[in-house]
Write a protein that holds these residues in place. Structure first.
Motif, PDB file in Angstrom:
ATOM      1  N   HIS A  77       0.819  -1.219   0.000  1.00  0.00           N
ATOM      2  CA  HIS A  77       0.000   0.000   0.000  1.00  0.00           C
ATOM      3  C   HIS A  77       0.844   1.257   0.000  1.00  0.00           C
ATOM      4  O   HIS A  77       2.042   1.216   0.334  1.00  0.00           O
ATOM      5  N   ASP A  88       6.850   1.786   5.272  1.00  0.00           N
ATOM      6  CA  ASP A  88       5.670   0.958   5.531  1.00  0.00           C
ATOM      7  C   ASP A  88       4.747   0.975   4.306  1.00  0.00           C
ATOM      8  O   ASP A  88       4.161   2.008   4.005  1.00  0.00           O
ATOM      9  N   GLY A  89       4.629  -0.140   3.633  1.00  0.00           N
ATOM     10  CA  GLY A  89       3.775  -0.238   2.442  1.00  0.00           C
ATOM     11  C   GLY A  89       4.508   0.174   1.185  1.00  0.00           C
ATOM     12  O   GLY A  89       4.595  -0.584   0.210  1.00  0.00           O
ATOM     13  N   GLU A 122      -4.948   0.927   3.498  1.00  0.00           N
ATOM     14  CA  GLU A 122      -4.482  -0.182   4.327  1.00  0.00           C
ATOM     15  C   GLU A 122      -4.490   0.196   5.801  1.00  0.00           C
ATOM     16  O   GLU A 122      -4.813  -0.609   6.666  1.00  0.00           O
ATOM     17  N   GLU A 123      -4.111   1.430   6.086  1.00  0.00           N
ATOM     18  CA  GLU A 123      -4.005   1.866   7.487  1.00  0.00           C
ATOM     19  C   GLU A 123      -5.393   2.212   8.049  1.00  0.00           C
ATOM     20  O   GLU A 123      -6.227   2.764   7.349  1.00  0.00           O
ATOM     21  N   HIS A 188       7.288  -6.562   3.243  1.00  0.00           N
ATOM     22  CA  HIS A 188       6.946  -5.479   4.161  1.00  0.00           C
ATOM     23  C   HIS A 188       8.060  -5.304   5.182  1.00  0.00           C
ATOM     24  O   HIS A 188       8.788  -6.251   5.461  1.00  0.00           O
ATOM     25  N   HIS A 357      -1.653  -7.187   7.714  1.00  0.00           N
ATOM     26  CA  HIS A 357      -1.238  -6.619   6.428  1.00  0.00           C
ATOM     27  C   HIS A 357      -2.264  -7.027   5.373  1.00  0.00           C
ATOM     28  O   HIS A 357      -3.067  -7.920   5.603  1.00  0.00           O
TER      29      HIS A 357
HETATM   30 ZN    ZN Z   1       1.915  -1.516   5.999  1.00  0.00          ZN
END
Ligand code: ZN
Length: 420
Positions: A77, A88-89, A122-123, A188, A357
């Motif tokens: 993401h 992150d992502g 995603e978050e 990830h 995830h």
């Molecule tokens: Zn993530």
């Protein structure tokens, strides 16, 4: 070359969402998330991929295979939490792009088509629900549930989606048939300290821990802090404290099953320095990849509640907020990652994923795998989130050779060369 390229791409994408304060702000379904998706789309088009968006705004970049077969997909993401980090992502989708770039450079074609999927939202930071894009793609969420979500400014999820240019009622069309995809893989950052501690560049996830969440109410009696003697108090906060420490002790007993328990929120009423707390509410989050171990912590906690309730003469009630099932990751993909590690002279290291995830939704429908690269100090969801480029490359190497093997590359020779 790989190092410089990934670094440049990271820099390009992470220009989006910067503000005057540290960290990145690319919240779900905002223009910032869209801008990052647009940049990524152009990068994929440069690699000759066909790029489309599904009904939920998930981006699907495709490199055709030599046969009409289901796709081998890689995804992650581009949205972030408030004041999020650079990796992150973002690293997951760039890892996919780097794999495609390398295959293009080496002129390697695969029988199965390859896809990079950038999932929306995603978050959970904006709407309180995580992995919305992959939930929609795997068909794991209803419009009814999504309709009930709002952000902190009171914008409803349907309003945000329409504002971003999508139709709320059409979101479910993002669901893909099982035959579309052969396997799904996500790379990830670990977001924990294990790989760094063990000085390993790559980890293979065995499964994704799922939370069991409870809300606990402690009913005591508020009274004057000066005139109420210690023996007649009904202090809800000290009762809650005893329960929280008890929970911690029970989770510690399940260490070998990687079970963890947390109380991250507590409210104490009336919340005055000179009043004994009469009411307390706290939330319990127990996680594990092992359902039986999670159950054990819960049942021991329940016993403690009864004991403490009786001893202190207070009323404690509990309600279950959610009970999600842990997701095992497909053994064949774990094995593929492990044998690839072996060929690349890396130690295969198996570990559970404590965090959720996109891969956990995809894994409910397709054989799926998750690769971790180290997070310095285990730090994540933070502006200082960091992963060394050399570790990223090791992760991409494993991903590349796993993709080539799972997607049935045409030029076996190139694959064998890795051995020597
Ligand atoms: Zn993530």
């Amino acid at each position: 070359m790989s190092l410089e390229r990934i670094d440049k791409w990271l820099e390009q994408l992470n220009q989006v969402g910067q503000t005057s304060s540290p960290g990145l702000y690319r919240l779900a379904y905002t223009t910032q998330e869209q801008q990052a998706m647009d940049i990524f789309r152009r990068l994929c088009e440069k690699e000759d991929m066909d790029v489309r968006e599904d009904a939920a705004g998930n981006l699907i970049a495709r490199r055709e295979g030599t046969a009409p077969l289901p796709a081998v997909a890689i995804g992650s993401h581009l949205d972030t939490v408030y004041a999020g980090g650079r990796y992150d992502g973002t690293l997951g989708v760039l890892a996919g792009l780097e794999v495609i770039h390398r295959l293009n450079q080496k002129n390697i074609y695969t029988k199965h088509p390859l896809e990079i999927i950038v999932f929306r939202a995603e978050e959970s930071s904006r709407f309180g629900m995580a992995t919305i894009g992959s939930k929609l793609m795997s068909g794991a969420v209803s419009l009814e549930r999504l309709a009930a979500l709002t952000d902190k400014d009171g914008v409803t999820f349907p309003e945000a989606v329409e504002e971003a240019g999508y139709s709320f009622d059409s979101l479910i069309e993002a669901k893909r048939p099982g035959t579309d995809i052969k396997t799904f893989m996500e790379l990830h950052i670990e977001q924990g300290p294990l790989l760094e501690k063990n000085r390993l560049p790559v980890g293979i996830a065995t499964g994704i821990a799922a939370p069991f969440r409870l809300r606990v109410n402690v009913e005591g009696k508020a009274s004057h802090s000066g005139t109420t003697s210690m023996d007649i108090r009904k202090d809800a906060l000290t009762c809650a404290s005893e329960l929280i420490l008890g929970l911690e002790a029970e989770a510690r007993k399940e260490k070998e099953n990687n079970t963890v328990a947390t109380v991250g929120r507590i409210d104490s009423h009336p919340g005055a320095m000179n009043v004994i707390p009469g009411h307390c509410q706290f939330d319990v989050d127990i996680r594990s990849t092992d359902t039986a171990s999670r159950r054990q912590v819960y049942s021991q906690f329940k016993k403690q509640v009864q004991k403490v309730e009786k001893a202190r003469g207070l009323k404690v009630t509990m309600e279950t907020i959610s009970e999600e099932t842990p997701v095992p990751l497909h053994e064949s993909i774990q094995e593929c990652f492990a044998s690839t590690c072996g060929r690349l002279n890396l130690t295969p290291f198996f570990m559970p994923s404590g965090a959720g995830h996109d891969v956990m939704n995809m894994a409910r429908k397709w054989p799926a795998g998750l690769l971790f690269v180290p997070s310095v100090d285990g730090l994540s969801h933070h502006p200082d989130e960091f992963t060394a480029l050399t570790d990223m490359i090791a992760g991409v190497d494993v991903l590349e050779h796993s993709v080539r093997s799972l997607a049935n590359e045409g030029h076996q020779k190139a694959f064998l060369e890795v051995k020597s």
